[in-house]
Design a protein around this motif. Structure first.
Motif, PDB file in Angstrom:
ATOM      1  N   GLN A   1       3.446  -0.916   3.910  1.00  0.00           N
ATOM      2  CA  GLN A   1       2.587  -0.193   3.857  1.00  0.00           C
ATOM      3  C   GLN A   1       3.813   1.298   4.047  1.00  0.00           C
ATOM      4  O   GLN A   1       4.843   0.941   4.857  1.00  0.00           O
TER       5      GLN A   1
ATOM      6  N   SER B   1       3.004  12.385  -6.535  1.00  0.00           N
ATOM      7  CA  SER B   1       2.881  10.866  -7.080  1.00  0.00           C
ATOM      8  C   SER B   1       3.938  10.994  -8.181  1.00  0.00           C
ATOM      9  O   SER B   1       4.975  11.373  -8.524  1.00  0.00           O
TER      10      SER B   1
ATOM     11  N   THR C   1       3.898   5.313   3.101  1.00  0.00           N
ATOM     12  CA  THR C   1       3.733   7.057   3.140  1.00  0.00           C
ATOM     13  C   THR C   1       4.676   7.650   2.426  1.00  0.00           C
ATOM     14  O   THR C   1       6.012   8.197   3.723  1.00  0.00           O
TER      15      THR C   1
ATOM     16  N   GLU D   1       7.079   3.714  -9.911  1.00  0.00           N
ATOM     17  CA  GLU D   1       6.024   2.552  -8.886  1.00  0.00           C
ATOM     18  C   GLU D   1       7.120   1.442  -8.848  1.00  0.00           C
ATOM     19  O   GLU D   1       7.403   0.995  -7.547  1.00  0.00           O
TER      20      GLU D   1
ATOM     21  N   SER E   1       1.030  -0.776   0.126  1.00  0.00           N
ATOM     22  CA  SER E   1       0.412  -0.143   0.232  1.00  0.00           C
ATOM     23  C   SER E   1       0.868   0.998  -0.369  1.00  0.00           C
ATOM     24  O   SER E   1       2.036   1.547   1.205  1.00  0.00           O
ATOM     25  N   ILE E   2       0.701   1.815  -0.887  1.00  0.00           N
ATOM     26  CA  ILE E   2       1.577   2.998  -0.817  1.00  0.00           C
ATOM     27  C   ILE E   2       0.155   4.466  -0.996  1.00  0.00           C
ATOM     28  O   ILE E   2      -0.224   4.550  -1.471  1.00  0.00           O
ATOM     29  N   THR E   3       0.925   5.070  -0.243  1.00  0.00           N
ATOM     30  CA  THR E   3      -0.022   6.363   0.269  1.00  0.00           C
ATOM     31  C   THR E   3       1.350   7.757   0.101  1.00  0.00           C
ATOM     32  O   THR E   3       2.204   7.547   0.414  1.00  0.00           O
ATOM     33  N   TRP E   4       0.613   9.440   0.039  1.00  0.00           N
ATOM     34  CA  TRP E   4       1.265   9.770  -0.196  1.00  0.00           C
ATOM     35  C   TRP E   4       0.952  11.070   0.900  1.00  0.00           C
ATOM     36  O   TRP E   4      -0.559  11.695   1.462  1.00  0.00           O
ATOM     37  N   LYS E   5       1.539  11.750   1.823  1.00  0.00           N
ATOM     38  CA  LYS E   5       1.599  12.827   2.312  1.00  0.00           C
ATOM     39  C   LYS E   5       1.367  14.338   1.669  1.00  0.00           C
ATOM     40  O   LYS E   5       0.540  15.158   1.943  1.00  0.00           O
TER      41      LYS E   5
END
Length: 527
Positions: free
Chosen positions: A180, A143, A182, A168, A135-139
């Motif tokens: 994960q 992108s 972030t 990616e 799981s890749i999330t961004w603060k």
């Protein structure tokens, strides 16, 4: 994956079987076609026939030519042939100093389709550990698409989707054992690379805070080599430790941890300087000198007598003869002068020997024009100069500071042997040209006069009459110089010489074809 074979029927049959097994297969019937695909496509595994020119020529090993190319060394290759031999197997699978061997497997065509499927699956399992469930999330407003634009802005529009997928993939390889990640702040950027704040999470292992350097593979490898060869590896709090690396065909990434610190609690020196009072900035500069840089500067010191200080500084700054051509520098100076007049910053007159600045509401200020002396080589410095191992790129973004004024360094691309003073004088220049925001040229001139009046690096610097912003800058520079005095306690000339060439580098980098705001232009006039 890519399958390369000059036998069209065999190629189509085996590619179809691989696609039935779930692989996306590109095919090529020549080395040239294969290289075209590799240039534009994100390939994970290559299967290549040994004899790509003539199946009846036992000297034909053109498939190995593709397998051995440096550009594709991070991609696992499987050699395929009807005519296996011990010599070919040994050459293809032989050990290398770093990276993968030319091939990771060698199979005969007559072994059948199942053998090929098994070999391909082994290659993916062993050498392409892509974490598809990560799981890749961004603060931040970032992108992978934007990162590709920062790292490789020359990428053609039709290839952006593939490059984005490859970047990616790089992160999914780098964090193949993680659940994960972030991605937070963009910490720093330079041509072909960025440094990111990343938080990684594993099952039952908590959070790992990492600085991730990612970008073009050659540049990340260069930084990796500099870190391995020059960074102090047994430091305590305030040092930086390498964690792990990953590569794709075009990109690479290396992760670092801040020893004794929490990355989330740090700010760049740029933000710390602008948002904290001067006493905290001074404390951070003391920490940088006594704790962080001292570990670097204690390594392998020597006095360089064979090369002049000018040559050493030019080498560090990558100032070529072309960059110092009088016509080129004069064009930059003339453009700075024209922009200054247009923005009512100052009227600038450049003669072969003097640069005269008429500041609105202030005096006429005159400086020697250094361009002719640069061209004739009359600017010299007296050896020997104290050299050793230094970081080489201490600036507003490569220094991280936490709330306790403790410091860490990132970005090791320029680490190596050279004048130790460069880490201090580059930080002074950053304060004067990057962190001071006022367009007040008269105030900047007064600041510069007080700095030039010092006869040693340990001299006190009077701040009377300066604005609060310039007093803060003067106090910070005084702290930097006092630290540098531990290296050169008597003579200030080597330090000023380094400042001069670092400023010339700024002038040579000025783009005369662009327009600037008053705040953007003031540092160029100051420099």
């Amino acid at each position: 994956m890519l399958m390369v074979d000059n036998d069209q029927d065999f190629l189509e049959t085996r590619a179809e079987r691989l696609e039935e097994a779930g692989y996306d297969v590109y095919t090529a019937v020549s080395i040239e076609e294969a290289e075209h695909i590799l240039e534009h496509t994100n390939i994970h595994v290559i299967v290549v026939d040994l004899r790509m020119r003539d199946d009846n020529d036992d000297k034909d090993t053109t498939g190995l030519f593709l397998a051995e190319k440096d550009a594709y060394e991070s991609i696992p290759k499987i050699i395929l042939t009807r005519y296996p031999s011990y010599q070919h197997v040994r050459k293809a699978l032989g050990p290398v100093i770093e990276g993968l061997p030319p091939a990771v497997d060698f199979i005969a065509k007559q072994e059948g389709q199942d053998s090929m499927l098994d070999a391909v699956q082994r290659a993916f399992d062993t050498y392409v550990p892509i974490n598809h469930t990560l799981s890749i999330t961004w603060k931040e407003v970032l992108s992978f698409y934007l990162l590709v634009d920062l790292i490789a802005p020359e990428t053609a529009r039709e290839h952006l989707t593939d490059r984005t997928a490859e970047l990616e993939d790089l992160f999914r390889r780098l964090f193949h054992d993680t659940t994960q990640v972030t991605i937070g702040r963009l910490l720093a950027r330079s041509e072909g690379r960025v440094m990111l704040e990343v938080f990684a999470y594993r099952h039952q292992s908590g959070e790992v805070q990492l600085v991730v350097a990612c970008g073009r593979r050659d540049l990340i490898r260069q930084e990796d080599g500099c870190f391995e060869h020059f960074a102090p590896h047994h430091g305590g709090a305030g040092s930086t430790a390498k964690w792990k690396t990953a590569e794709t065909g075009r990109f690479a990434a290396t992760t670092y941890t801040l020893v004794g610190g929490e990355l989330a609690e740090t700010a760049s020196f740029r933000d710390f300087y602008r948002n904290r009072p001067v006493r905290e900035v001074e404390a951070a500069l003391d920490s940088l000198s006594s704790d962080t840089l001292a570990r670097w500067h204690r390594q392998r010191r020597f006095h360089e007598a064979d090369h002049s200080p000018v040559a050493l500084y030019r080498d560090w700054l990558e100032l070529s003869d072309e960059a110092l051509l009088p016509a080129r520098l004069q064009r930059c100076v003339d453009a700075i002068g024209a922009e200054s007049v247009a923005l009512s910053l100052a009227a600038v007159q450049a003669s072969p020997h003097r640069l005269v600045f008429q500041i609105p509401g202030g005096p006429s200020v005159s400086y020697p024009n250094p361009i002719p002396d640069l061209a004739t080589g009359r600017i010299v410095g007296d050896p020997p100069l104290l050299c050793g191992i230094s970081h080489g790129r201490v600036d507003a973004d490569t220094v991280l500071v936490d709330g306790h004024a403790r410091t860490w360094l990132i970005d090791f691309t320029h680490a190596g042997r050279g004048p130790l003073l460069r880490d201090y004088l580059s930080l002074e220049l950053v304060i004067k040209l990057d962190l001071i925001e006022t367009p007040d040229l008269l105030g900047r001139h007064t600041l510069e006069q007080r700095l030039l009046a010092a006869t040693t690096l340990a001299d006190p610097l009077p701040s009377e009459g300066l604005s609060p912003e310039l007093r803060k800058a003067l106090s910070a520079i005084e702290r930097i110089r006092h630290s540098a005095a531990q290296l050169e306690p008597r003579d200030i000339k080597p330090y000023l010489l380094g400042l001069f060439f670092a400023a010339i580098k700024r002038v040579a980098s000025f783009n005369p074809d662009l327009h600037y705001s008053r705040r953007e232009l003031a540092p160029a006039v100051h420099g």
